[in-house]
Design a protein around this motif. Structure first.
Motif, PDB file in Angstrom:
ATOM      1  N   GLY A  27       0.794  -1.227   0.000  1.00 44.46           N
ATOM      2  CA  GLY A  27       0.000   0.000   0.000  1.00 44.46           C
ATOM      3  C   GLY A  27       0.823   1.272   0.000  1.00 44.46           C
ATOM      4  O   GLY A  27       0.348   2.324   0.420  1.00 44.46           O
ATOM      5  N   GLU A  28       2.071   1.175  -0.469  1.00 50.76           N
ATOM      6  CA  GLU A  28       2.892   2.399  -0.576  1.00 50.76           C
ATOM      7  C   GLU A  28       2.580   3.075  -1.911  1.00 50.76           C
ATOM      8  O   GLU A  28       3.301   2.911  -2.893  1.00 50.76           O
ATOM      9  N   TRP A  29       1.515   3.840  -1.919  1.00 50.88           N
ATOM     10  CA  TRP A  29       1.012   4.389  -3.179  1.00 50.88           C
ATOM     11  C   TRP A  29       1.920   5.456  -3.773  1.00 50.88           C
ATOM     12  O   TRP A  29       1.838   5.753  -4.966  1.00 50.88           O
ATOM     13  N   ASP A  30       2.802   6.034  -2.948  1.00 48.59           N
ATOM     14  CA  ASP A  30       3.755   7.003  -3.505  1.00 48.59           C
ATOM     15  C   ASP A  30       4.797   6.289  -4.362  1.00 48.59           C
ATOM     16  O   ASP A  30       5.518   6.915  -5.126  1.00 48.59           O
ATOM     17  N   LYS A  31       4.875   4.950  -4.234  1.00 52.91           N
ATOM     18  CA  LYS A  31       5.828   4.182  -5.033  1.00 52.91           C
ATOM     19  C   LYS A  31       5.155   3.466  -6.205  1.00 52.91           C
ATOM     20  O   LYS A  31       5.748   2.612  -6.851  1.00 52.91           O
ATOM     21  N   VAL A  32       3.871   3.765  -6.446  1.00 50.83           N
ATOM     22  CA  VAL A  32       3.170   3.229  -7.619  1.00 50.83           C
ATOM     23  C   VAL A  32       2.968   4.382  -8.603  1.00 50.83           C
ATOM     24  O   VAL A  32       2.405   5.418  -8.233  1.00 50.83           O
ATOM     25  N   HIS A  33       3.469   4.212  -9.814  1.00 51.84           N
ATOM     26  CA  HIS A  33       3.375   5.272 -10.819  1.00 51.84           C
ATOM     27  C   HIS A  33       2.630   4.797 -12.063  1.00 51.84           C
ATOM     28  O   HIS A  33       2.652   3.616 -12.387  1.00 51.84           O
ATOM     29  N   VAL A  34       2.006   5.746 -12.731  1.00 53.84           N
ATOM     30  CA  VAL A  34       1.406   5.459 -14.033  1.00 53.84           C
ATOM     31  C   VAL A  34       2.529   5.560 -15.065  1.00 53.84           C
ATOM     32  O   VAL A  34       3.198   6.584 -15.144  1.00 53.84           O
ATOM     33  N   VAL A  35       2.751   4.478 -15.820  1.00 51.00           N
ATOM     34  CA  VAL A  35       3.808   4.490 -16.835  1.00 51.00           C
ATOM     35  C   VAL A  35       3.248   4.935 -18.171  1.00 51.00           C
ATOM     36  O   VAL A  35       3.761   5.824 -18.831  1.00 51.00           O
ATOM     37  N   GLU A  36       2.152   4.284 -18.576  1.00 47.74           N
ATOM     38  CA  GLU A  36       1.620   4.514 -19.915  1.00 47.74           C
ATOM     39  C   GLU A  36       0.099   4.398 -19.872  1.00 47.74           C
ATOM     40  O   GLU A  36      -0.424   3.400 -19.385  1.00 47.74           O
ATOM     41  N   THR A  37      -0.580   5.418 -20.351  1.00 49.38           N
ATOM     42  CA  THR A  37      -2.043   5.357 -20.414  1.00 49.38           C
ATOM     43  C   THR A  37      -2.473   4.946 -21.819  1.00 49.38           C
ATOM     44  O   THR A  37      -1.732   5.143 -22.784  1.00 49.38           O
ATOM     45  N   ALA A  38      -3.665   4.376 -21.919  1.00 53.97           N
ATOM     46  CA  ALA A  38      -4.159   3.938 -23.226  1.00 53.97           C
ATOM     47  C   ALA A  38      -4.873   5.082 -23.945  1.00 53.97           C
ATOM     48  O   ALA A  38      -4.873   5.139 -25.166  1.00 53.97           O
ATOM     49  N   LEU A  39      -5.481   5.975 -23.180  1.00 51.91           N
ATOM     50  CA  LEU A  39      -6.278   7.043 -23.784  1.00 51.91           C
ATOM     51  C   LEU A  39      -5.516   8.375 -23.773  1.00 51.91           C
ATOM     52  O   LEU A  39      -4.884   8.737 -22.782  1.00 51.91           O
ATOM     53  N   GLN A  40      -5.644   9.084 -24.896  1.00 51.07           N
ATOM     54  CA  GLN A  40      -5.019  10.397 -25.045  1.00 51.07           C
ATOM     55  C   GLN A  40      -5.408  11.326 -23.892  1.00 51.07           C
ATOM     56  O   GLN A  40      -4.577  12.049 -23.352  1.00 51.07           O
ATOM     57  N   SER A  41      -6.666  11.262 -23.494  1.00 50.18           N
ATOM     58  CA  SER A  41      -7.171  12.183 -22.465  1.00 50.18           C
ATOM     59  C   SER A  41      -6.519  11.952 -21.100  1.00 50.18           C
ATOM     60  O   SER A  41      -6.643  12.787 -20.210  1.00 50.18           O
ATOM     61  N   HIS A  42      -5.836  10.816 -20.926  1.00 49.72           N
ATOM     62  CA  HIS A  42      -5.191  10.528 -19.638  1.00 49.72           C
ATOM     63  C   HIS A  42      -3.679  10.758 -19.653  1.00 49.72           C
ATOM     64  O   HIS A  42      -3.003  10.520 -18.660  1.00 49.72           O
ATOM     65  N   ARG A  43      -3.142  11.209 -20.800  1.00 49.79           N
ATOM     66  CA  ARG A  43      -1.682  11.328 -20.957  1.00 49.79           C
ATOM     67  C   ARG A  43      -1.010  12.100 -19.822  1.00 49.79           C
ATOM     68  O   ARG A  43       0.107  11.798 -19.418  1.00 49.79           O
ATOM     69  N   THR A  44      -1.711  13.145 -19.312  1.00 51.45           N
ATOM     70  CA  THR A  44      -1.088  13.987 -18.281  1.00 51.45           C
ATOM     71  C   THR A  44      -0.846  13.212 -16.981  1.00 51.45           C
ATOM     72  O   THR A  44      -0.122  13.681 -16.110  1.00 51.45           O
ATOM     73  N   GLU A  54       0.608  10.284 -16.909  1.00 48.10           N
ATOM     74  CA  GLU A  54       1.812   9.458 -17.051  1.00 48.10           C
ATOM     75  C   GLU A  54       2.956  10.017 -16.223  1.00 48.10           C
ATOM     76  O   GLU A  54       3.129  11.236 -16.129  1.00 48.10           O
ATOM     77  N   GLN A  55       3.724   9.111 -15.634  1.00 51.23           N
ATOM     78  CA  GLN A  55       4.868   9.411 -14.758  1.00 51.23           C
ATOM     79  C   GLN A  55       4.445   9.954 -13.389  1.00 51.23           C
ATOM     80  O   GLN A  55       5.282  10.248 -12.558  1.00 51.23           O
ATOM     81  N   ARG A  56       3.145  10.097 -13.150  1.00 51.17           N
ATOM     82  CA  ARG A  56       2.715  10.600 -11.835  1.00 51.17           C
ATOM     83  C   ARG A  56       2.456   9.439 -10.882  1.00 51.17           C
ATOM     84  O   ARG A  56       2.108   8.334 -11.296  1.00 51.17           O
ATOM     85  N   SER A  57       2.605   9.687  -9.582  1.00 52.69           N
ATOM     86  CA  SER A  57       2.346   8.623  -8.610  1.00 52.69           C
ATOM     87  C   SER A  57       0.848   8.539  -8.332  1.00 52.69           C
ATOM     88  O   SER A  57       0.132   9.555  -8.405  1.00 52.69           O
ATOM     89  N   VAL A  58       0.400   7.350  -8.013  1.00 49.00           N
ATOM     90  CA  VAL A  58      -1.010   7.153  -7.687  1.00 49.00           C
ATOM     91  C   VAL A  58      -1.351   7.961  -6.430  1.00 49.00           C
ATOM     92  O   VAL A  58      -2.422   8.564  -6.333  1.00 49.00           O
ATOM     93  N   ALA A  59      -0.404   8.030  -5.480  1.00 50.47           N
ATOM     94  CA  ALA A  59      -0.638   8.811  -4.257  1.00 50.47           C
ATOM     95  C   ALA A  59      -0.842  10.286  -4.598  1.00 50.47           C
ATOM     96  O   ALA A  59      -1.720  10.946  -4.043  1.00 50.47           O
ATOM     97  N   GLY A  60      -0.022  10.789  -5.535  1.00 46.77           N
ATOM     98  CA  GLY A  60      -0.112  12.193  -5.930  1.00 46.77           C
ATOM     99  C   GLY A  60      -1.443  12.520  -6.588  1.00 46.77           C
ATOM    100  O   GLY A  60      -2.067  13.540  -6.281  1.00 46.77           O
ATOM    101  N   ILE A  61      -1.869  11.637  -7.496  1.00 44.74           N
ATOM    102  CA  ILE A  61      -3.145  11.859  -8.182  1.00 44.74           C
ATOM    103  C   ILE A  61      -4.284  11.824  -7.165  1.00 44.74           C
ATOM    104  O   ILE A  61      -5.204  12.647  -7.192  1.00 44.74           O
ATOM    105  N   ALA A  62      -4.211  10.850  -6.233  1.00 44.99           N
ATOM    106  CA  ALA A  62      -5.266  10.702  -5.228  1.00 44.99           C
ATOM    107  C   ALA A  62      -5.338  11.947  -4.340  1.00 44.99           C
ATOM    108  O   ALA A  62      -6.426  12.464  -4.070  1.00 44.99           O
TER     109      ALA A  62
END
Ligand code: ZN
Length: 560
Positions: free
Chosen positions: A356-373, A375-383
């Protein structure tokens, strides 16, 4: 006349002794001589001019058992300085295997190997049933590196128990049959017996790997079978429930070394790995040979929610295992499923891959153009930005993209202070590359170069000579590999020529060269100038030499 003369190198002989300046001559696949100044009489002369020359790296923890049947070059390891690979770790082998169990064996391997069933079906060449026949096939098809093969517990169990192997304990009669198979395999040339009791090791659909169903009595009987002729190394990837004391008893009864995996540092339970290492030290003081396999790489895994290895060991992930497509998406969207996973992550655990260390889980590659921003962000940061729960963020993003989003998770072994201590422990061995497995999740086949570059040069965690010893003669001695692991006259010419100022592993990248064009992660060597296996050059500064003959030796006799 010599075949090869490497002049004016910084010789690191693998013993741990300080480097000396000198030459090394190779003839007929063996080191003919080393010395300060050898006669210049060779078919090929390389002026090393200050580069370092060491014995080739011995990778004691690989899973090339399946890959090697279609890729005898065992990419990418030779280019990364590995000249000897031990296969069959954790007992995830493909031999022995009866004709009717091939499908079951492949299904078991899909998860742990990180390969699809299609890749394995198209790739594996099955010209064997017994372990001896498997070795014969390897010998006939050749390999780019030297090999030593464990006989694997899960395969032995499947041979005797068939479809029941991942379901129940064995009867005394079944244990006796397994013991006979282990004895036979040792006589055929196995280096030892390998097993797993780790809850992280599941086959297709979350079915436990067969060895996980074994009782202590079964383990002990099979280790005694392994050592009946006096040899063998017992290797086990242990779950948190398997105490070092039991492994010490196994070593005492068999008189043989026990290799214990996977000792990784867990930031949520930072003392656990040191308790294991202390228990290993205490056992050694009592005369037992226990060795802890540690890793010099942070355990980082890429994954999609279609097959999220890092979380699949969670008890509360079970409902999502063995289902696909719409059924899987329904589970991932379910509120009570998410609540149970959250509760489990919040509770302490002895060993857990994902904590559950969400700061160490990152988005590498999104499938949809609308989600590109994202990419490279941590799940903890987005949350945090949206005031949402991180598990919801990850699952909702994946669901919105048909489970095609690629995430990466830094799971274990990233506390460099702690890992440095583990790497220097007197009874640890630098290992756990898992080369040949988890091909879409991570690639640590370059672990040896990472030790030399990151830990020696960048962090100064150990001397270069000691790092070389830990990558070479330490393994050769433990396994009893004859005349390997040192730069000595008469020893095999397994060599790695490198630049200590540049050595390392490059960034990981995805290639599509598995059977059927399926993807895997790979990495390139940095600062490597040449790799030789039994005197044959298999890699140079540009990488693998594809036209090189397959010069690896399948080792079947070991000193003990
Ligand atoms: Zn393994």
């Amino acid at each position: 006349m010599d075949d090869l003369l490497i002049r004016r190198a910084m010789l690191l002989d693998g013993s741990g002794a300080a480097a000396t300046q000198g030459d090394l001559a190779v003839r007929d696949g063996r080191i003919r001589a080393t010395g300060p100044s050898l006669p210049v009489d060779a078919k090929r002369i390389i002026d090393a001019d200050g580069l370092a020359l060491m014995p080739g790296i011995i990778d004691s923890h690989t899973h090339f058992d399946a890959q090697i049947t279609w890729d005898p070059w065992v990419r990418p390891s030779p280019a990364l300085g590995v000249t000897t690979a031990v296969i069959g770790n954790c007992g995830f082998t493909i031999a022995p295997c009866r004709l009717q169990d091939r499908e079951l064996t492949m299904r078991n391997l899909t998860q742990v190997e990180g390969m699809s069933l299609d890749v394995l079906r198209q790739g594996i060449r099955w010209n064997f049933e017994t372990f001896a026949e498997y070795l014969a096939q390897l010998r006939a098809s050749g390999s780019a590196v030297n090999l030593a093969a464990y006989v694997g517990h899960s395969s032995v169990r499947t041979w005797v128990m068939g479809a029941d192997a991942p379901k129940r304990e064995a009867s005394p009669d079944e244990i006796a049959q397994m013991a006979a198979l282990v004895r036979e395999s040792m006589a055929a040339g196995a280096v030892g017996f390998a097993s797993s009791t780790s809850p992280a090791h599941n086959g297709e659909g979350g079915v436990p790997m067969p060895s996980r169903l074994a009782s202590d009595a079964e383990h002990i009987a099979l280790i005694e079978a392994m050592s009946h002729a006096g040899g063998g190394v017992y290797m086990v990837t242990k779950g948190g429930q398997m105490p070092v004391a039991l492994l010490e008893e196994m070593s005492a009864r068999s008189g043989r070394p026990v290799m214990i995996a996977a000792l990784l540092h867990n930031p949520m339970n930072p003392q656990a790995v040191f308790k294991d290492l202390d228990a290993i030290s205490a056992a050694n003081e009592r005369g037992r040979k226990l060795v802890g396999q540690v890793s010099c790489c942070p355990l980082t895994m890429d994954f999609t929610l279609a097959s999220p290895y890092p979380v699949e060991g969670l008890v509360n992930w079970k409902p999502a295992l063995g289902v696909q497509g719409a059924a899987l998406k329904a589970v991932l969207a379910d509120k009570s499923f998410r609540a149970a996973v959250r509760a489990e992550l919040a509770s302490p655990a002895v060993f857990r891959l994902f904590n559950g260390e969400w700061d160490k889980v990152h988005v590498v590659e999104t499938a949809l153009q609308s989600h590109r921003t994202l990419e490279q962000r941590s799940v903890a940061g987005i949350a945090a930005e949206h005031g949402r729960d991180p598990l919801d963020v990850m699952l909702d993003l994946a669901l919105a993209e048909d489970l095609r989003t690629t995430f990466t998770a830094q799971l274990l072994n990233s506390d460099e202070e702690a890992v440095g201590t583990m790497l220097n422990h007197p009874h640890s061995i630098v290992s756990l590359s898992d080369a040949g497995a988890h091909l879409t999740f991570f690639t640590d086949a370059g672990f040896g170069l990472h030790l030399l570059g990151h830990w020696v040069r960048e962090r100064g965690a150990m001397s270069l000579a000691e790092a070389v010893r830990r990558l070479t003669s330490q393994s050769a001695l433990l396994f009893g590999m004859p005349q390997r692991g040192l730069l000595r006259e008469g020893y095999a010419a397994d060599l790695l020529l490198f630049d200590p100022a540049a050595v390392g592993r490059g960034p990981k990248r995805r290639v599509f060269d598995l059977p059927g064009g399926a993807p895997r992660l790979t990495t390139d060597a940095l600062g490597v100038h040449g790799v030789w296996v039994n005197g044959v050059q298999v890699a140079d500064a540009a990488g693998m030499i594809d036209a090189a003959p397959l010069a690896g030796e399948l080792m079947t006799r070991f000193a003990h």
